[in-house]
Motif scaffolding. Structure first.
Motif, short mmCIF file in Angstrom:
data_model
loop_
_atom_site.label_atom_id
_atom_site.label_comp_id
_atom_site.label_asym_id
_atom_site.label_seq_id
_atom_site.Cartn_x
_atom_site.Cartn_y
_atom_site.Cartn_z
N UNK A 136 0.79 -1.22 0.00
CA UNK A 136 0.00 0.00 0.00
C UNK A 136 0.82 1.27 0.00
N UNK A 137 0.37 2.22 0.80
CA UNK A 137 0.97 3.56 0.81
C UNK A 137 2.45 3.54 1.16
N UNK A 138 2.83 2.72 2.12
CA UNK A 138 4.23 2.65 2.54
C UNK A 138 5.13 2.24 1.37
N UNK A 139 4.74 1.20 0.63
CA UNK A 139 5.51 0.72 -0.50
C UNK A 139 5.52 1.76 -1.63
N UNK A 140 4.39 2.45 -1.81
CA UNK A 140 4.31 3.46 -2.87
C UNK A 140 5.18 4.67 -2.54
N UNK A 141 5.28 5.01 -1.27
CA UNK A 141 6.17 6.10 -0.86
C UNK A 141 7.62 5.69 -1.09
N UNK A 142 7.95 4.44 -0.82
CA UNK A 142 9.30 3.93 -1.04
C UNK A 142 9.66 3.98 -2.52
N UNK A 143 8.72 3.66 -3.39
CA UNK A 143 8.98 3.72 -4.82
C UNK A 143 9.32 5.14 -5.25
N UNK A 144 8.60 6.12 -4.71
CA UNK A 144 8.88 7.52 -5.04
C UNK A 144 10.26 7.93 -4.50
N UNK A 145 10.62 7.44 -3.31
CA UNK A 145 11.94 7.74 -2.75
C UNK A 145 13.05 7.21 -3.67
N UNK A 146 12.84 6.03 -4.26
CA UNK A 146 13.84 5.47 -5.18
C UNK A 146 13.98 6.31 -6.45
N UNK A 147 12.84 6.75 -7.00
CA UNK A 147 12.91 7.60 -8.19
C UNK A 147 13.67 8.88 -7.87
N UNK A 148 13.37 9.45 -6.71
CA UNK A 148 14.08 10.66 -6.27
C UNK A 148 15.58 10.37 -6.14
N UNK A 149 15.96 9.21 -5.60
CA UNK A 149 17.37 8.84 -5.43
C UNK A 149 18.10 8.82 -6.78
N UNK A 150 17.46 8.21 -7.79
CA UNK A 150 18.10 8.15 -9.11
C UNK A 150 18.14 9.52 -9.78
N UNK A 151 17.11 10.32 -9.55
CA UNK A 151 17.10 11.67 -10.10
C UNK A 151 18.23 12.50 -9.50
N UNK A 152 18.41 12.39 -8.18
CA UNK A 152 19.49 13.12 -7.50
C UNK A 152 20.86 12.64 -8.00
N UNK A 153 21.01 11.33 -8.15
CA UNK A 153 22.28 10.79 -8.66
C UNK A 153 22.58 11.38 -10.04
N UNK A 154 21.57 11.42 -10.89
CA UNK A 154 21.74 11.95 -12.24
C UNK A 154 22.16 13.42 -12.20
N UNK A 155 21.50 14.20 -11.36
CA UNK A 155 21.83 15.63 -11.24
C UNK A 155 23.28 15.82 -10.82
N UNK A 156 23.74 15.00 -9.86
CA UNK A 156 25.11 15.12 -9.35
C UNK A 156 26.15 14.78 -10.40
N UNK A 157 25.75 14.05 -11.45
CA UNK A 157 26.69 13.67 -12.50
C UNK A 157 26.47 14.46 -13.78
N UNK A 158 25.67 15.51 -13.69
CA UNK A 158 25.45 16.36 -14.85
C UNK A 158 24.57 15.72 -15.91
N UNK A 159 23.81 14.68 -15.53
CA UNK A 159 22.89 14.03 -16.46
C UNK A 159 21.52 14.73 -16.39
N UNK A 160 20.78 14.60 -17.46
CA UNK A 160 19.43 15.16 -17.49
C UNK A 160 18.41 14.04 -17.25
N UNK A 161 17.31 14.38 -16.61
CA UNK A 161 16.25 13.39 -16.39
C UNK A 161 14.94 13.91 -16.97
N UNK A 162 14.14 12.97 -17.41
CA UNK A 162 12.85 13.30 -18.00
C UNK A 162 11.82 12.27 -17.52
N UNK A 163 10.73 12.76 -16.93
CA UNK A 163 9.67 11.86 -16.49
C UNK A 163 8.84 11.46 -17.70
#
Length: 374
Positions: A136-163
């Motif tokens: 439920x909600x807990x797992x769905x929040x975790x999924x969003x946290x993971x997307x945020x983690x990869x987005x942050x990693x990309x930003x730190x390496x000068x990569x662009x992200x697109x949803x």
């Protein structure tokens, strides 16, 4: 000079020698000259597809050659500063130059590792898809946290992200999302992230503040160009259109412009809701499906069909590649390489490099061992 300084310099020289050998230095310089001449040809862009291929190869080769030369130059400068500081008895200069040398050793090791990203699609951009597991909600929040983690990693390496696609959670987070990460070697670095990620924490959605375990599955596939021929029979696919959902507010479409394509023989499904136009979303979804099928072929060619199937099994115990524990202690541990850190928040903020480097090194070592055995 002290033994530890000589040892660090020796490690950097060893990395330089391996980089030079991997680049095939003389041929690399000749090829770069050829590409530079082609890039200056005013008729180059008469054929845009060929031009993009040439410019991409030129950028990649120039980055590699420039990285090697900078490493060589910085090593000479650091050693010269250390020697000068020792002759003049200037401890501050020596300490600063030593710090530069040790940082250089880390940079050299990373460049050496990155030079091994020579797989068929390693240099490409990639799609990262995250799906919440049961919970439920807990797992769905975790999924969003993971997307945020990869987005942050990309930003730190000068990569662009697109949803590209997002299915919103019922109360918070997401049920699923797909992002495209654009940058040199994006797929090569992130391909080892595919698998199940496990979170243990006190759930902010539990009124009794109980500890909960959640799972989310990550899949990673390369963005591929038109030169790679992946045949898809449209009769093997089901195409659905639906209204886009997610945190788009006023930008979310009011019409059924989102597109989902399911490849029935493999049960691979992709979705795109990025554009307002159904036609554009459909075209992008076909590109994503080709990428997923190509990634599947790559895995089969690497004799890793079993690993592929593992990503399709239940998102839960027994299939995870990494654990993120936020309570009762702080620990992120990769279950394949045993790399771990107590800096959990830093990892969730994108500090993934130690995990990516270790997983890549382990995969390369495994391939080398197989080659030796063969």
């Amino acid at each position: 000079m002290r033994a530890e300084i000589e040892a660090a310099a020796g490690e950097i020289r060893e990395s330089l020698a391996l980089l030079r050998r991997h680049l095939d230095w003389d041929n690399a310089l000749r090829r770069l000259d050829e590409l530079n001449n082609l890039a200056e040809d005013p008729k180059l862009w008469d054929d845009p597809t060929r031009a993009q291929t040439i410019m991409r190869e030129r950028t990649q080769l120039d980055t590699s050659v420039s990285g090697y030369r900078a490493l060589e130059r910085d090593l000479a400068d650091s050693l010269e500063l250390i020697e000068m500081g020792e002759e003049e008895g200037d401890a501050t200069v020596v300490a600063d130059a030593e710090a530069q040398l040790y940082a250089l050793r880390e940079r050299a090791a990373k460049l050496q590792l990155e030079s091994l990203l020579s797989g068929e699609a390693d240099a490409n951009d990639c799609y990262v898809e995250v799906n919440a597991g049961a919970g439920g909600t807990e797992a769905q929040d975790w999924a969003l946290m993971l997307v945020r983690m990869y987005t942050r990693w990309a930003e730190q390496h000068g990569f662009k992200t697109e949803w590209l696609e997002e299915s919103a959670g019922e109360e918070a987070g997401i049920k699923s999302a797909t992002i495209q990460i654009k940058g040199h070697n994006a797929y090569g670095w992130l391909k080892t992230e595919a698998g199940v990620h496990r979170l243990v924490r006190i759930s902010p959605f539990d009124s009794q503040a109980r500890r909960q375990t959640s799972f989310s599955a990550v899949s990673v596939s390369p963005v591929i160009d038109d030169k790679i021929d992946i045949e898809i029979n449209e009769k093997d696919c089901r195409i659905d259109t639906y209204r886009a959902s997610g945190a788009g507010g006023q930008h979310i479409n009011k019409t059924d412009s989102a597109v989902r394509i399911t490849h029935l023989p493999t049960n691979i499904a992709v979705s795109c809701q990025q554009e307002r136009s159904q036609h554009k979303n459909r075209a992008k979804a076909w590109d994503m499906l080709r990428a997923r099928l190509y990634e599947r072929e790559l895995k089969i060619r690497e004799d890793a069909a079993a690993a592929l199937e593992a990503t399709k099994t239940d998102i839960g115990w027994g299939h995870q590649i990494r654990s993120y524990v936020l309570h009762p202690y702080q620990m992120v541990k990769d279950l394949r390489t045993d790399v771990e850190t107590s800096q959990s928040q830093a990892v969730l903020d994108g500090a993934l490099d130690p995990f990516l480097e270790a997983a890549l090194a382990a995969r390369i070592k495994g391939q080398s061992d197989e080659d030796s055995a063969g």
